[in-house]
Design a protein around this motif. Structure first.
Motif, PDB file in Angstrom:
ATOM      1  N   LEU A 204     -20.529  24.017 -74.276  1.00 51.14           N
ATOM      2  CA  LEU A 204     -20.493  25.314 -73.863  1.00 51.14           C
ATOM      3  C   LEU A 204     -20.156  25.330 -72.526  1.00 51.14           C
ATOM      4  CD1 LEU A 204     -23.921  26.984 -75.449  1.00 51.14           C
ATOM      5  CD2 LEU A 204     -21.280  26.968 -75.952  1.00 51.14           C
ATOM      6  N   ARG A 205     -20.588  24.337 -71.324  1.00 57.46           N
ATOM      7  CA  ARG A 205     -20.190  24.199 -69.969  1.00 57.46           C
ATOM      8  C   ARG A 205     -18.740  23.821 -70.043  1.00 57.46           C
ATOM      9  NH1 ARG A 205     -25.233  21.109 -69.668  1.00 57.46           N
ATOM     10  NH2 ARG A 205     -26.917  22.582 -69.001  1.00 57.46           N
ATOM     11  N   ARG A 206     -18.364  22.807 -70.874  1.00 56.29           N
ATOM     12  CA  ARG A 206     -16.800  22.577 -70.932  1.00 56.29           C
ATOM     13  C   ARG A 206     -16.175  23.735 -71.146  1.00 56.29           C
ATOM     14  NH1 ARG A 206     -13.897  21.700 -75.044  1.00 56.29           N
ATOM     15  NH2 ARG A 206     -15.455  21.191 -76.426  1.00 56.29           N
ATOM     16  N   LEU A 207     -16.267  24.682 -72.124  1.00 59.00           N
ATOM     17  CA  LEU A 207     -15.554  25.719 -72.531  1.00 59.00           C
ATOM     18  C   LEU A 207     -15.491  26.803 -71.363  1.00 59.00           C
ATOM     19  CD1 LEU A 207     -16.768  26.086 -76.355  1.00 59.00           C
ATOM     20  CD2 LEU A 207     -14.409  25.552 -75.454  1.00 59.00           C
ATOM     21  N   ALA A 208     -16.822  26.823 -70.736  1.00 58.60           N
ATOM     22  CA  ALA A 208     -16.862  28.078 -69.465  1.00 58.60           C
ATOM     23  C   ALA A 208     -15.943  27.506 -68.472  1.00 58.60           C
ATOM     24  CB  ALA A 208     -18.329  28.014 -69.312  1.00 58.60           C
ATOM     25  N   THR A 217     -19.438  32.327 -73.923  1.00 60.99           N
ATOM     26  CA  THR A 217     -20.011  31.138 -74.742  1.00 60.99           C
ATOM     27  C   THR A 217     -21.394  31.502 -75.070  1.00 60.99           C
ATOM     28  OG1 THR A 217     -20.722  29.986 -72.573  1.00 60.99           O
ATOM     29  CG2 THR A 217     -18.362  29.428 -73.646  1.00 60.99           C
ATOM     30  N   VAL A 218     -21.775  31.306 -76.236  1.00 58.12           N
ATOM     31  CA  VAL A 218     -23.338  31.600 -76.700  1.00 58.12           C
ATOM     32  C   VAL A 218     -23.738  30.568 -77.236  1.00 58.12           C
ATOM     33  CG1 VAL A 218     -24.592  33.016 -78.149  1.00 58.12           C
ATOM     34  CG2 VAL A 218     -22.841  34.160 -77.062  1.00 58.12           C
ATOM     35  N   HIS A 219     -24.900  30.097 -77.035  1.00 60.80           N
ATOM     36  CA  HIS A 219     -25.876  29.006 -77.705  1.00 60.80           C
ATOM     37  C   HIS A 219     -25.965  29.424 -79.142  1.00 60.80           C
ATOM     38  CE1 HIS A 219     -29.276  26.704 -79.183  1.00 60.80           C
ATOM     39  NE2 HIS A 219     -28.615  25.646 -78.293  1.00 60.80           N
ATOM     40  N   ALA A 220     -25.457  28.399 -80.178  1.00 56.78           N
ATOM     41  CA  ALA A 220     -25.961  28.788 -81.476  1.00 56.78           C
ATOM     42  C   ALA A 220     -26.903  28.594 -82.097  1.00 56.78           C
ATOM     43  CB  ALA A 220     -24.657  27.888 -82.253  1.00 56.78           C
ATOM     44  N   ASN A 221     -27.498  29.634 -82.668  1.00 53.44           N
ATOM     45  CA  ASN A 221     -28.716  29.718 -83.514  1.00 53.44           C
ATOM     46  C   ASN A 221     -28.766  30.580 -84.532  1.00 53.44           C
ATOM     47  OD1 ASN A 221     -29.612  32.246 -82.582  1.00 53.44           O
ATOM     48  ND2 ASN A 221     -30.606  31.027 -80.721  1.00 53.44           N
ATOM     49  N   GLN A 222     -29.704  30.810 -85.559  1.00 48.97           N
ATOM     50  CA  GLN A 222     -29.429  31.596 -86.538  1.00 48.97           C
ATOM     51  C   GLN A 222     -29.286  33.227 -86.233  1.00 48.97           C
ATOM     52  OE1 GLN A 222     -32.634  31.446 -89.460  1.00 48.97           O
ATOM     53  NE2 GLN A 222     -31.521  32.626 -90.978  1.00 48.97           N
ATOM     54  N   ALA A 223     -30.148  33.577 -85.259  1.00 53.45           N
ATOM     55  CA  ALA A 223     -30.035  35.054 -84.827  1.00 53.45           C
ATOM     56  C   ALA A 223     -28.676  35.344 -84.044  1.00 53.45           C
ATOM     57  CB  ALA A 223     -31.260  35.374 -83.889  1.00 53.45           C
ATOM     58  N   SER A 224     -28.286  34.236 -83.090  1.00 55.00           N
ATOM     59  CA  SER A 224     -26.992  34.647 -82.480  1.00 55.00           C
ATOM     60  C   SER A 224     -25.612  34.419 -83.201  1.00 55.00           C
ATOM     61  CB  SER A 224     -26.855  33.491 -81.287  1.00 55.00           C
ATOM     62  OG  SER A 224     -26.677  31.987 -81.580  1.00 55.00           O
ATOM     63  N   ILE A 225     -25.813  33.498 -84.370  1.00 60.89           N
ATOM     64  CA  ILE A 225     -24.682  33.594 -85.350  1.00 60.89           C
ATOM     65  C   ILE A 225     -24.662  34.731 -86.204  1.00 60.89           C
ATOM     66  CG2 ILE A 225     -23.888  32.416 -87.216  1.00 60.89           C
ATOM     67  CD1 ILE A 225     -25.023  29.426 -86.452  1.00 60.89           C
ATOM     68  N   THR A 226     -25.805  35.104 -86.618  1.00 55.99           N
ATOM     69  CA  THR A 226     -25.820  36.323 -87.289  1.00 55.99           C
ATOM     70  C   THR A 226     -25.232  37.418 -86.578  1.00 55.99           C
ATOM     71  OG1 THR A 226     -27.667  35.701 -88.697  1.00 55.99           O
ATOM     72  CG2 THR A 226     -27.304  38.046 -88.548  1.00 55.99           C
ATOM     73  N   GLN A 227     -25.436  37.773 -85.375  1.00 55.45           N
ATOM     74  CA  GLN A 227     -25.081  38.836 -84.542  1.00 55.45           C
ATOM     75  C   GLN A 227     -23.702  38.859 -84.263  1.00 55.45           C
ATOM     76  OE1 GLN A 227     -26.951  38.928 -80.709  1.00 55.45           O
ATOM     77  NE2 GLN A 227     -26.277  40.868 -80.078  1.00 55.45           N
ATOM     78  N   ALA A 228     -23.178  37.739 -83.943  1.00 55.05           N
ATOM     79  CA  ALA A 228     -21.653  37.464 -83.669  1.00 55.05           C
ATOM     80  C   ALA A 228     -21.017  37.805 -84.785  1.00 55.05           C
ATOM     81  CB  ALA A 228     -21.407  35.689 -82.961  1.00 55.05           C
ATOM     82  N   VAL A 229     -21.182  36.947 -86.011  1.00 52.45           N
ATOM     83  CA  VAL A 229     -20.435  37.183 -87.304  1.00 52.45           C
ATOM     84  C   VAL A 229     -20.527  38.820 -87.646  1.00 52.45           C
ATOM     85  CG1 VAL A 229     -20.597  36.944 -89.857  1.00 52.45           C
ATOM     86  CG2 VAL A 229     -21.014  35.038 -88.370  1.00 52.45           C
ATOM     87  N   HIS A 230     -21.491  39.553 -87.580  1.00 52.99           N
ATOM     88  CA  HIS A 230     -21.735  40.847 -87.659  1.00 52.99           C
ATOM     89  C   HIS A 230     -20.591  41.764 -86.844  1.00 52.99           C
ATOM     90  CE1 HIS A 230     -25.710  40.714 -90.121  1.00 52.99           C
ATOM     91  NE2 HIS A 230     -24.732  40.390 -90.688  1.00 52.99           N
ATOM     92  N   ALA A 231     -20.614  41.405 -85.497  1.00 54.34           N
ATOM     93  CA  ALA A 231     -19.727  41.920 -84.618  1.00 54.34           C
ATOM     94  C   ALA A 231     -18.476  41.617 -84.672  1.00 54.34           C
ATOM     95  CB  ALA A 231     -20.383  41.816 -83.119  1.00 54.34           C
TER      96      ALA A 231
END
Length: 371
Positions: A204-208, A217-231
């Motif tokens: 994530l730092r490299r991409l930033a 950039t967002v840390h991937a976990n179940q909640a963040s993945i679900t939110q990103a996929v839905h949006a």
């Protein structure tokens, strides 16, 4: 060594294992190369170009397999090709065995020495023979996704870049490795609203640092993945566990929270896909729709840009081909742990721990088989 290059027969696969220039390098080193007629047609390389480089053209794949000691390909051998393999013959190509038990069974039964491009490593832990095709596939994933978003393709009818006064498409990229970085580069360059999710703070730092404010950039976990996929209007699956089946990060339940006509481009499909509803498709029929969501899951995406992809692949693979031809497989693998990591199946044994675990086969370390 006698090296063989058959024509690729996977659906709409136009790449070739060795270019004429690569054949010339091998012949200059004292080796002989058999090339099936028209093997290079998809990249504009004629039989005469191979003859000029020192290669010998033969009429059939059967002759290539029957005579060659080392087979150099691009994609995993299809069933008809696997039937031509023999014990002790070296096969050097992409295999992607973890999601493909039928291929694994055939390779084990053949007794061949099967070295997979995708698990050869480098000193820094990277995958140098997977990297060039990951770069191609990552860049292609965005143009494929942009096309799928068109109304005529079943998509939402959204222009990736938007126009003045109209917001651009939202793109979520799962995984920030070679594929994800390439996808972010193109999507951001086209003006999309891009978010990359990854578990690694280092990634994530490299991409930033690379993209700045152009990519979130967002840390991937179940909640963040679900939110990103839905949006997202476009989701690109770019996750990789070397040698193993891809984790299923997008469940079917998640599709219900997406807008109808949104698109999933599952670049991880070579390793089984990172979406529960993904199954491999072809360039001839690249998409299907599940619960209103367009799925693009072509298992050989770079085959559509065969000239670029073949040149990039040969630049990475040729040094290893030369090493195998110069030393023979046992000495080459003894001398180079990174090439040894590419050995997936050897003389009827599975020598890649991740493949063995995925397919419930016994694992035999390569060191036990190379002497």
């Amino acid at each position: 060594m006698l090296i063989g290059v058959p024509k690729e027969i996977k659906n709409h696969e136009y790449r070739v294992g060795l270019t004429p220039a690569s054949v010339g390098e091998l012949c200059a080193g004292g080796h002989s190369v058999l090339i099936e007629t028209l093997a290079g047609a998809g990249i504009g390389a004629s039989d005469e170009a191979y003859r000029t480089a020192g290669g010998v053209i033969v009429d059939t794949a059967a002759e290539v397999f029957a005579r060659a000691e080392l087979i150099v390909k691009v994609k995993e051998p299809q069933a008809a090709e696997r039937a031509l393999l023999r014990g002790g013959q070296i096969l050097f190509t992409y295999l992607h065995l973890a999601p493909d038990p039928e291929q694994a069974r055939d390779l084990i039964a053949s007794g061949a020495i099967c070295i997979a491009y995708e698990t050869v490593t480098a000193a820094d832990g990277s995958l140098p023979l997977l990297a060039p095709m990951s770069e191609v596939a990552g860049r292609m994933s965005v143009q494929a996704g942009a096309h799928c978003l068109e109304t005529a393709q079943g998509g939402r009818g959204i222009l990736l870049s938007g126009v003045p006064g109209v917001a651009p498409a939202r793109v979520a990229i799962l995984g920030g490795g070679m594929v994800g970085s390439g996808a972010a580069l193109i999507a951001a360059g086209m003006g999309a609203d891009v978010t990359v999710l990854d578990r690694s703070p280092t990634v994530l730092r490299r991409l930033a640092a690379q993209f700045g404010a152009r990519v979130k950039t967002v840390h991937a976990n179940q909640a963040s993945i679900t939110q990103a996929v839905h949006a997202a209007d476009l989701v690109i699956g770019a996750v990789l566990v070397p040698g193993a089946a891809a984790p299923k990060l997008i469940t079917r339940t998640m599709l219900a929270g997406m807008q109808a006509g949104s698109v999933i481009v599952d670049v991880a499909i070579d390793q089984g896909g990172c979406c529960e509803t993904s199954h491999a498709t072809t360039h001839a029929s690249p998409t299907y729709i599940v619960d209103g969501i367009v799925h693009y899951c072509v298992a050989n995406m770079p085959g559509a840009v065969a000239r670029t992809a073949t040149d990039a692949l040969n630049a990475a693979t040729l040094p290893f081909v030369i090493t195998l031809a110069d030393k023979g497989w046992q000495t080459a693998l003894r001398d180079d742990v990174h090439l040894r990591n590419g050995l997936n199946v050897c003389a009827g044994k599975v020598t890649c721990a991740e493949v063995a675990a995925a397919l419930s086969h016994a694992y035999v370390p390569a060191e036990q088989l190379i002497g």
